[in-house]
Design a protein around this motif. Structure first.
Motif, PDB file in Angstrom:
ATOM      1  N   ALA A  36      -8.616  27.534  25.707  1.00 42.47           N
ATOM      2  CA  ALA A  36      -8.396  26.689  26.883  1.00 42.47           C
ATOM      3  C   ALA A  36      -8.008  25.266  26.491  1.00 42.47           C
ATOM      4  O   ALA A  36      -7.180  24.630  27.157  1.00 42.47           O
ATOM      5  N   ALA A  37      -8.585  24.760  25.399  1.00 43.35           N
ATOM      6  CA  ALA A  37      -8.264  23.401  24.949  1.00 43.35           C
ATOM      7  C   ALA A  37      -6.844  23.305  24.408  1.00 43.35           C
ATOM      8  O   ALA A  37      -6.225  22.238  24.442  1.00 43.35           O
ATOM      9  N   ALA A  38      -6.324  24.414  23.894  1.00 45.64           N
ATOM     10  CA  ALA A  38      -4.946  24.487  23.388  1.00 45.64           C
ATOM     11  C   ALA A  38      -4.675  23.470  22.285  1.00 45.64           C
ATOM     12  O   ALA A  38      -3.564  22.944  22.158  1.00 45.64           O
ATOM     13  N   MET A  39      -5.690  23.206  21.473  1.00 48.74           N
ATOM     14  CA  MET A  39      -5.541  22.307  20.338  1.00 48.74           C
ATOM     15  C   MET A  39      -5.628  23.071  19.017  1.00 48.74           C
ATOM     16  O   MET A  39      -5.825  22.484  17.961  1.00 48.74           O
ATOM     17  N   GLY A  40      -5.491  24.377  19.115  1.00 52.83           N
ATOM     18  CA  GLY A  40      -5.553  25.211  17.929  1.00 52.83           C
ATOM     19  C   GLY A  40      -6.685  26.211  18.037  1.00 52.83           C
ATOM     20  O   GLY A  40      -7.855  25.838  18.006  1.00 52.83           O
ATOM     21  N   ALA A  41      -6.340  27.470  18.207  1.00 52.35           N
ATOM     22  CA  ALA A  41      -7.337  28.527  18.332  1.00 52.35           C
ATOM     23  C   ALA A  41      -7.665  29.101  16.961  1.00 52.35           C
ATOM     24  O   ALA A  41      -7.005  28.810  15.960  1.00 52.35           O
ATOM     25  N   ALA A  42      -8.714  29.916  16.894  1.00 54.16           N
ATOM     26  CA  ALA A  42      -9.006  30.652  15.670  1.00 54.16           C
ATOM     27  C   ALA A  42      -7.798  31.522  15.325  1.00 54.16           C
ATOM     28  O   ALA A  42      -7.080  31.988  16.209  1.00 54.16           O
ATOM     29  N   PRO A  43      -7.518  31.728  14.018  1.00 51.07           N
ATOM     30  CA  PRO A  43      -6.283  32.417  13.619  1.00 51.07           C
ATOM     31  C   PRO A  43      -6.046  33.765  14.286  1.00 51.07           C
ATOM     32  O   PRO A  43      -4.908  34.080  14.655  1.00 51.07           O
ATOM     33  N   TRP A  44      -7.081  34.596  14.453  1.00 55.36           N
ATOM     34  CA  TRP A  44      -6.858  35.894  15.084  1.00 55.36           C
ATOM     35  C   TRP A  44      -6.576  35.750  16.571  1.00 55.36           C
ATOM     36  O   TRP A  44      -5.774  36.501  17.142  1.00 55.36           O
ATOM     37  N   PRO A 115      -8.172  13.855  28.353  1.00 53.86           N
ATOM     38  CA  PRO A 115      -7.472  13.125  27.280  1.00 53.86           C
ATOM     39  C   PRO A 115      -7.407  13.950  25.997  1.00 53.86           C
ATOM     40  O   PRO A 115      -8.274  14.799  25.735  1.00 53.86           O
ATOM     41  N   LEU A 116      -6.402  13.665  25.178  1.00 57.16           N
ATOM     42  CA  LEU A 116      -6.156  14.433  23.960  1.00 57.16           C
ATOM     43  C   LEU A 116      -7.380  14.463  23.047  1.00 57.16           C
ATOM     44  O   LEU A 116      -7.746  15.513  22.521  1.00 57.16           O
ATOM     45  N   ILE A 117      -8.010  13.321  22.838  1.00 49.00           N
ATOM     46  CA  ILE A 117      -9.140  13.268  21.901  1.00 49.00           C
ATOM     47  C   ILE A 117     -10.295  14.135  22.383  1.00 49.00           C
ATOM     48  O   ILE A 117     -10.993  14.767  21.586  1.00 49.00           O
ATOM     49  N   ILE A 118     -10.498  14.210  23.701  1.00 49.13           N
ATOM     50  CA  ILE A 118     -11.558  15.055  24.246  1.00 49.13           C
ATOM     51  C   ILE A 118     -11.207  16.526  24.056  1.00 49.13           C
ATOM     52  O   ILE A 118     -12.069  17.347  23.723  1.00 49.13           O
ATOM     53  N   LYS A 119      -9.931  16.871  24.242  1.00 49.27           N
ATOM     54  CA  LYS A 119      -9.504  18.254  24.018  1.00 49.27           C
ATOM     55  C   LYS A 119      -9.735  18.670  22.563  1.00 49.27           C
ATOM     56  O   LYS A 119     -10.182  19.787  22.289  1.00 49.27           O
ATOM     57  N   ILE A 120      -9.410  17.771  21.652  1.00 50.30           N
ATOM     58  CA  ILE A 120      -9.610  18.076  20.231  1.00 50.30           C
ATOM     59  C   ILE A 120     -11.091  18.291  19.945  1.00 50.30           C
ATOM     60  O   ILE A 120     -11.479  19.242  19.238  1.00 50.30           O
ATOM     61  N   GLY A 190      -0.679  28.457  19.834  1.00 51.32           N
ATOM     62  CA  GLY A 190      -2.089  28.609  19.512  1.00 51.32           C
ATOM     63  C   GLY A 190      -2.517  27.939  18.225  1.00 51.32           C
ATOM     64  O   GLY A 190      -3.677  28.056  17.819  1.00 51.32           O
ATOM     65  N   TYR A 191      -1.599  27.218  17.562  1.00 54.42           N
ATOM     66  CA  TYR A 191      -1.932  26.564  16.305  1.00 54.42           C
ATOM     67  C   TYR A 191      -2.068  25.061  16.495  1.00 54.42           C
ATOM     68  O   TYR A 191      -1.380  24.459  17.323  1.00 54.42           O
ATOM     69  N   GLY A 192      -2.964  24.465  15.732  1.00 55.24           N
ATOM     70  CA  GLY A 192      -3.199  23.034  15.814  1.00 55.24           C
ATOM     71  C   GLY A 192      -4.334  22.653  14.902  1.00 55.24           C
ATOM     72  O   GLY A 192      -4.700  23.392  13.977  1.00 55.24           O
ATOM     73  N   ILE A 193      -4.940  21.506  15.170  1.00 53.72           N
ATOM     74  CA  ILE A 193      -6.003  21.012  14.306  1.00 53.72           C
ATOM     75  C   ILE A 193      -7.190  21.970  14.269  1.00 53.72           C
ATOM     76  O   ILE A 193      -7.840  22.141  13.243  1.00 53.72           O
TER      77      ILE A 193
END
Length: 225
Positions: A36-44, A115-120, A190-193
């Motif tokens: 839901a945050a869309a800041m990078g999900a687990a790889p699978w 905000p972005l920082i909260i999503k991260i 789905g990829y990110g920090i």
């Protein structure tokens, strides 16, 4: 098995079921948050999102297919096949795919405008929760998601009990699937920090859970079952 006051005890069925539902909820909650945050999900989870993107089929379907695939690989790695445990792992995997989709759908409207920082931060909390849940279910030695079972098998069969190495070896396959999807579609989702955090540090999160949560629960080498 757990250790208490100098003695070792087998978990009762009631205890196993309790830990089963605790870990299933924590792992699904964490995955739902990260998606839901869309800041990078687990790889699978990210692999399932990318497969969904190129096929236009539900992400939940590919989460279920991943569980079936991992269950088949697990059967090849163990010395003795426990069909009851294998069936239980499949039930866990299928329940997981449903729970993750529900958690993600529930959280998304609340997170999308933050905000972005909260999503991260939310994403990293979700990834951490996944590791904690995995630690609990691996030590319960009852049933678990087949992908977590695969990590546990690799950890003891190939990496002398190292949770970080076992987890990274598992994630390499998921990342490879996403890269193939990228070659097909020209985009990767789905990829990110959060994915980087999960890839490199999820094993450490599992090890942290081993030491600090339900500390009486002990790991058993799954290759010896």
């Amino acid at each position: 098995m757990y250790y208490l006051n100098g003695d070792y005890y087998e978990l009762t069925l009631k205890q196993k079921l309790s830990y089963f539902f605790i870990s299933l909820t924590i792992i699904s909650f964490g995955n739902g948050l990260s998606i839901a945050a869309a800041m990078g999900a687990a790889p699978w989870s990210a692999a399932a999102v990318n497969l969904s993107n190129i096929t236009h089929l539900p992400t939940m379907l590919f989460l279920a297919i991943e569980a079936i695939f991992a269950a088949a690989v697990n059967l090849l790695l163990v010395d003795h096949i426990d069909w009851h445990r294998a069936a239980g792992n499949m039930v866990f995997g299928l329940l997981f795919s449903v729970f993750v989709a529900e958690f993600a759908n529930f959280f998304q409207p609340f997170i999308v405008g933050l905000p972005l920082i909260i999503k991260i931060l939310i994403d990293l909390i979700g990834i951490w929760a996944i590791g904690v849940g995995i630690s609990i279910i691996q030590r319960t030695n009852f049933v678990m998601h087949p992908l977590d079972g695969l990590t546990n098998l690799a950890r003891f069969k190939f990496f002398h009990g190292s949770a970080p190495l076992g987890q990274i070896s598992n994630f390499i396959v998921a990342v490879s699937i996403s890269l193939v999807c990228w070659l097909v579609s020209g985009k990767i989702l789905g990829y990110g920090i959060g994915t980087l955090y999960c890839f490199f540090l999820q094993g450490n999160n599992i090890a942290w859970g081993d030491k600090h949560l339900f500390k009486h629960l002990l790991h058993i080498d799954p290759t010896k079952l």
